[in-house]
Write a protein that holds these residues in place. Sequence first.
Motif, PDB file in Angstrom:
ATOM      1  N   LEU A  66     -20.248 -34.234 -43.602  1.00 59.79           N
ATOM      2  CA  LEU A  66     -20.913 -34.159 -44.900  1.00 59.79           C
ATOM      3  C   LEU A  66     -22.260 -33.464 -44.802  1.00 59.79           C
ATOM      4  CD1 LEU A  66     -20.075 -37.788 -46.036  1.00 59.79           C
ATOM      5  CD2 LEU A  66     -19.175 -35.703 -47.059  1.00 59.79           C
ATOM      6  N   ASP A  86     -16.986 -23.204 -43.451  1.00 59.63           N
ATOM      7  CA  ASP A  86     -17.042 -24.177 -44.551  1.00 59.63           C
ATOM      8  C   ASP A  86     -15.660 -24.576 -45.033  1.00 59.63           C
ATOM      9  OD1 ASP A  86     -19.703 -24.433 -44.587  1.00 59.63           O
ATOM     10  OD2 ASP A  86     -20.053 -23.261 -46.420  1.00 59.63           O
ATOM     11  N   GLU A  87     -14.818 -23.572 -45.149  1.00 68.66           N
ATOM     12  CA  GLU A  87     -13.461 -23.813 -45.647  1.00 68.66           C
ATOM     13  C   GLU A  87     -12.677 -24.712 -44.695  1.00 68.66           C
ATOM     14  OE1 GLU A  87      -9.906 -20.789 -46.775  1.00 68.66           O
ATOM     15  OE2 GLU A  87     -11.950 -20.037 -47.008  1.00 68.66           O
ATOM     16  N   ARG A  89     -13.946 -26.839 -42.550  1.00 71.96           N
ATOM     17  CA  ARG A  89     -14.512 -28.190 -42.600  1.00 71.96           C
ATOM     18  C   ARG A  89     -14.013 -28.950 -43.829  1.00 71.96           C
ATOM     19  NH1 ARG A  89     -18.963 -26.326 -39.981  1.00 71.96           N
ATOM     20  NH2 ARG A  89     -19.830 -25.428 -41.883  1.00 71.96           N
ATOM     21  N   THR A  90     -13.974 -28.252 -44.952  1.00 68.39           N
ATOM     22  CA  THR A  90     -13.485 -28.889 -46.181  1.00 68.39           C
ATOM     23  C   THR A  90     -12.035 -29.322 -46.014  1.00 68.39           C
ATOM     24  OG1 THR A  90     -14.987 -27.549 -47.490  1.00 68.39           O
ATOM     25  CG2 THR A  90     -13.148 -28.539 -48.670  1.00 68.39           C
ATOM     26  N   ALA A  91     -11.245 -28.463 -45.403  1.00 73.22           N
ATOM     27  CA  ALA A  91      -9.826 -28.787 -45.205  1.00 73.22           C
ATOM     28  C   ALA A  91      -9.663 -29.974 -44.256  1.00 73.22           C
ATOM     29  CB  ALA A  91      -9.085 -27.556 -44.661  1.00 73.22           C
ATOM     30  N   ARG A  93     -11.829 -32.354 -43.691  1.00 70.62           N
ATOM     31  CA  ARG A  93     -12.279 -33.546 -44.406  1.00 70.62           C
ATOM     32  C   ARG A  93     -11.196 -34.033 -45.369  1.00 70.62           C
ATOM     33  NH1 ARG A  93     -17.541 -31.663 -45.801  1.00 70.62           N
ATOM     34  NH2 ARG A  93     -16.608 -30.957 -47.716  1.00 70.62           N
ATOM     35  N   ARG A  94     -10.622 -33.103 -46.084  1.00 69.21           N
ATOM     36  CA  ARG A  94      -9.606 -33.442 -47.079  1.00 69.21           C
ATOM     37  C   ARG A  94      -8.354 -34.029 -46.416  1.00 69.21           C
ATOM     38  NH1 ARG A  94      -7.763 -28.191 -48.993  1.00 69.21           N
ATOM     39  NH2 ARG A  94      -6.430 -28.422 -47.183  1.00 69.21           N
ATOM     40  N   ASP A  95      -7.955 -33.454 -45.298  1.00 71.45           N
ATOM     41  CA  ASP A  95      -6.676 -33.833 -44.690  1.00 71.45           C
ATOM     42  C   ASP A  95      -6.790 -35.011 -43.724  1.00 71.45           C
ATOM     43  OD1 ASP A  95      -5.533 -31.780 -46.096  1.00 71.45           O
ATOM     44  OD2 ASP A  95      -5.700 -30.339 -44.441  1.00 71.45           O
TER      45      ASP A  95
END
Length: 234
Positions: A66, A86-87, A89-91, A93-95
């Motif tokens: 975060l 960034d992408e 990391r977002t993925a 975090r999401r998964d």
Amino acid sequence: MNDVQAPRGATTVVQLAGLTRSFEQGGVRIDVLKGADLKVRAGEIVALLGPSGSGKSTLLQAVGLLEGGFGGQILIDGTEAAKLDDEGRTALRRDSIGFVYQFHHLLPDFTARENVILPQLVAGRAAADADARAAELLTVLGLGARLDHRPSQLSGGEQQRVAVARALANKPALVLADEPTGNLDESTADKVLAQFVELVRGQGSAALVATHNERLAAAMDRVVRLVEGKLVEG
Ligand code: ADP
Ligand code: MG
């Protein structure tokens, strides 16, 4: 600091090596994390203990990808966070990660059910499946009669139960919880935490749960403590 090797297989969900974090405040530098090391294995529920101000939230923010500004290494599910854009990391975090905050952070204009459905839709699950999963989780948590209530129509304990359901909705490999029952009265806190632990165990997720409550920590698989910016076992 030793270089961290990606774990073989899926047995290590989180690995921290030499994690550091400092803050500058009014020209004064505070070193909060001073080389924290940790391994959390698949399905393991670990209590993160430490007095207020010891850096529990700082550590969870790091593991939850975060916030930036950290030194050392963070591996989630074998992937080194620093090597992701960034992408990525977002993925990740999401998964792989579910987060429960001390304050529920539910979306105020959405019902309990919708708050639990949303992260599933973001992860690509079909609407009907997401709805069924939300209803099932909320019902197990005792909110079967509150599915269509908004956060403002729920008690503090109920709001945290919805936040738990939301964090578990995608069956993440790792659940991070930052004093998830810290704002609840003692008996409600005990009940919500017991339900949380049971659900996390039931679905085989690992969890790292910050608390300053020794009694609640004793119900988990393992205890680690933040002492002077490092993690010690037991
Ligand atoms: P805990 O969750 O264990 O109570 P925190 O991680 O919130 O502890 O805070 C650890 C220390 O880091 C505290 O001294 C706090 O003041 C400091 N700190 C946390 N976040 C920031 C920030 N964004 N800027 C400056 N100092 C911070
Ligand atoms: Mg905190």
